[in-house]
Design an enzyme around this catalytic site. Structure first.
Site, PDB file in Angstrom:
ATOM      1  NE  ARG A  74     -56.158   6.495   1.104  1.00 27.33           N
ATOM      2  CZ  ARG A  74     -56.482   5.866  -0.024  1.00 27.33           C
ATOM      3  NH1 ARG A  74     -56.572   6.529  -1.153  1.00 27.33           N
ATOM      4  NH2 ARG A  74     -56.719   4.577  -0.010  1.00 27.33           N
ATOM      5  CG  ASP A 135     -61.045   0.575  -4.867  1.00 32.63           C
ATOM      6  OD1 ASP A 135     -60.900  -0.441  -4.166  1.00 32.63           O
ATOM      7  OD2 ASP A 135     -60.908   1.729  -4.423  1.00 32.63           O
ATOM      8  CD  GLN A 298     -60.633  -6.829  -0.052  1.00 29.07           C
ATOM      9  OE1 GLN A 298     -61.510  -6.881  -0.899  1.00 29.07           O
ATOM     10  NE2 GLN A 298     -60.747  -6.066   1.007  1.00 29.07           N
TER      11      GLN A 298
HETATM   12  O1  F6P Z   1     -58.705   3.049  -2.965  1.00 29.06           O
HETATM   13  C1  F6P Z   1     -58.423   1.756  -2.566  1.00 29.06           C
HETATM   14  C2  F6P Z   1     -59.026   1.444  -1.256  1.00 29.06           C
HETATM   15  O2  F6P Z   1     -58.552   0.178  -1.014  1.00 29.06           O
HETATM   16  C3  F6P Z   1     -60.556   1.515  -1.137  1.00 29.06           C
HETATM   17  O3  F6P Z   1     -61.220   0.395  -1.605  1.00 29.06           O
HETATM   18  C4  F6P Z   1     -60.761   1.741   0.324  1.00 29.06           C
HETATM   19  O4  F6P Z   1     -61.971   2.419   0.587  1.00 29.06           O
HETATM   20  C5  F6P Z   1     -59.591   2.610   0.683  1.00 29.06           C
HETATM   21  O5  F6P Z   1     -58.572   2.289  -0.231  1.00 29.06           O
HETATM   22  C6  F6P Z   1     -59.123   2.476   2.113  1.00 29.06           C
HETATM   23  O6  F6P Z   1     -57.777   2.779   2.209  1.00 29.06           O
HETATM   24  P1  F6P Z   1     -57.056   3.688   3.313  1.00 29.06           P
HETATM   25  O7  F6P Z   1     -57.595   3.267   4.641  1.00 29.06           O
HETATM   26  O8  F6P Z   1     -55.620   3.366   3.123  1.00 29.06           O
HETATM   27  O9  F6P Z   1     -57.368   5.104   2.995  1.00 29.06           O
END
Ligand code: F6P
Length: 373
Positions: A74, A135, A298
């Site tokens: 991210r 999403d 998911q």
């Molecule tokens: O953006 C996809 C998603 O699956 C969201 O629905 C969720 O809030 C988020 O990623 C959580 O992902 P991570 O813990 O990897 O940041």
């Protein structure tokens, strides 16, 4: 001279990423005789120049494989943790783009990735993006790959929870992902016949949710399934959030330099909100309540047939777009077509469930409660 294509996958992983890498890569190599390199772990790998040659061998056998062979993160180009410090690494990224003699960088990701890619486009890089997220909240595309697989997984969970809820005369709340959008909970709730569906777009009243469950009980159905999105909010919490957002906008207007788009993530607490709601419903209805948080299940595993087809369609169309030299766009799925839309029209917006959406309407007509009426 053959074109040099760079690809990265960024943001949360999603089923169909490898299928799309294969689609772009194979079409680029075989049909358009381009050269393709991947960057590992999203924008971080591009910043650190960690590359992998996406040749025929690497691209083979990955269509059905979950996750991404490139890895993801991210990390944002303009705010990356380097040596324990948040740094703007955009210049390093631009430098590596040129060092690799790229003609285009393909960024595969959700809303955050679209934003980051747009920033690089503003630095003069040729960019194409593809919409990926379970999403389904990327605007201007009918659907994003990953959503169909996640929807199938969430629906199966709702199906399976029915028999145990029925046997124990319980309320079971099943929490889906979805960030600030309700597509997954709504889709799985409709497909799995949930009795209550709670999504961020329709704030709920706890008493109304309890009443819907009690109505079922009085009709002899002593169990209920509640499909709840991680971003779902009670009417009370929605009002608080609205007030906070208003005062934040005011503050930002006064001090624009401090604005940081997309940094807050209230739904992080959602697991605990769902647990709290379960406890409230238990009190209000007298029925035992349980919570199942589907979480990363998911996102994992092999993509559905629909996602493989979508990823192949968009991936190969992306290679054709590169061949035509069309950049600065996201390649959207519109019906059977792959349509390039200006990236600037995509960024900073999310696709939420419209109030009059046919899935919501259908659910209401079969008696599903959204906790609002
Ligand atoms: O953006 C996809 C998603 O699956 C969201 O629905 C969720 O809030 C988020 O990623 C959580 O992902 P991570 O813990 O990897 O940041």
């Amino acid at each position: 001279m053959s074109k040099q294509v760079g690809i990265l996958t960024a943001g949360g992983d999603s089923p169909g990423l490898n299928a799309v890498l294969r689609g772009i890569g194979k079409a680029a190599l075989e049909q358009f005789h381009m050269e393709v390199i991947g960057f590992r772990d999203g924008f971080r790998g591009l910043m650190e120049n960690r590359t992998v040659d996406l040749d025929e061998q690497v691209l083979s056998g990955i269509l059905t494989v979950g996750g991404t062979i490139l890895g993801t993160s991210r990390d944002k180009p303009h705010r990356m943790l380097v040596g324990g410090k948040q740094m703007d690494m955009t210049d390093a990224i631009v430098e590596n783009y040129h060092r690799n003699h790229l003609d285009v960088l393909v960024c595969i990701g959700g809303g955050g990735t679209q934003k980051n890619a747009f920033r690089l486009m503003q630095k003069g890089l040729n960019i194409i993006t593809l919409p990926k997220t379970i999403d389904n909240d990327v605007v201007l595309t009918d659907v994003s790959f990953g959503f169909n697989t996640a929807l199938g997984i969430a629906t199966e969970a709702v199906d399976r929870l029915h028999s145990t809820a029925h046997s124990h005369h319980r309320i079971i709340l099943v929490e889906t992902m979805g960030h600030r959008a309700g597509w997954l909970a709504l889709g799985a709730g409709v497909a799995g016949g949930a009795d209550v569906i709670l999504i961020p777009e329709i704030p709920y009243d706890v008493d109304k949710v309890a009443n819907a469950i009690l109505r079922r009980s009085r009709g002899g159905k002593h169990f209920s399934i509640v499909a709840i999105a991680e971003g779902a909010l009670s009417m009370k919490d929605a009002a608080v959030l609205k007030r906070k957002a208003k005062s934040k906008t005011k503050k930002e207007k006064n001090t624009p330099a401090q604005a940081s788009p997309g940094s807050s993530s209230p739904e992080r607490e959602q697991g605990s909100n769902t647990l709290k709601l379960a406890a409230r419903l238990e009190k209000l209805t007298g029925l035992e309540s349980r919570v199942t948080i589907l979480g990363y299940l998911q996102r994992g595993g092999t993509p559905s047939a629909d996602d493989r087809i979508l990823a192949t369609r968009l991936g190969t169309a992306c290679a054709a777009l590169i061949d035509s030299g069309v950049y600065g766009v996201m390649l959207a799925a519109r019906g059977d077509k792959a349509v390039p839309v200006p990236l600037e029209d995509v960024v900073g917006r999310i696709k939420t469930v419209p109030a009059d959406h046919s899935w919501t309407e259908g659910a209401r007509r079969v008696g599903t409660s959204f906790g609002d009426l």
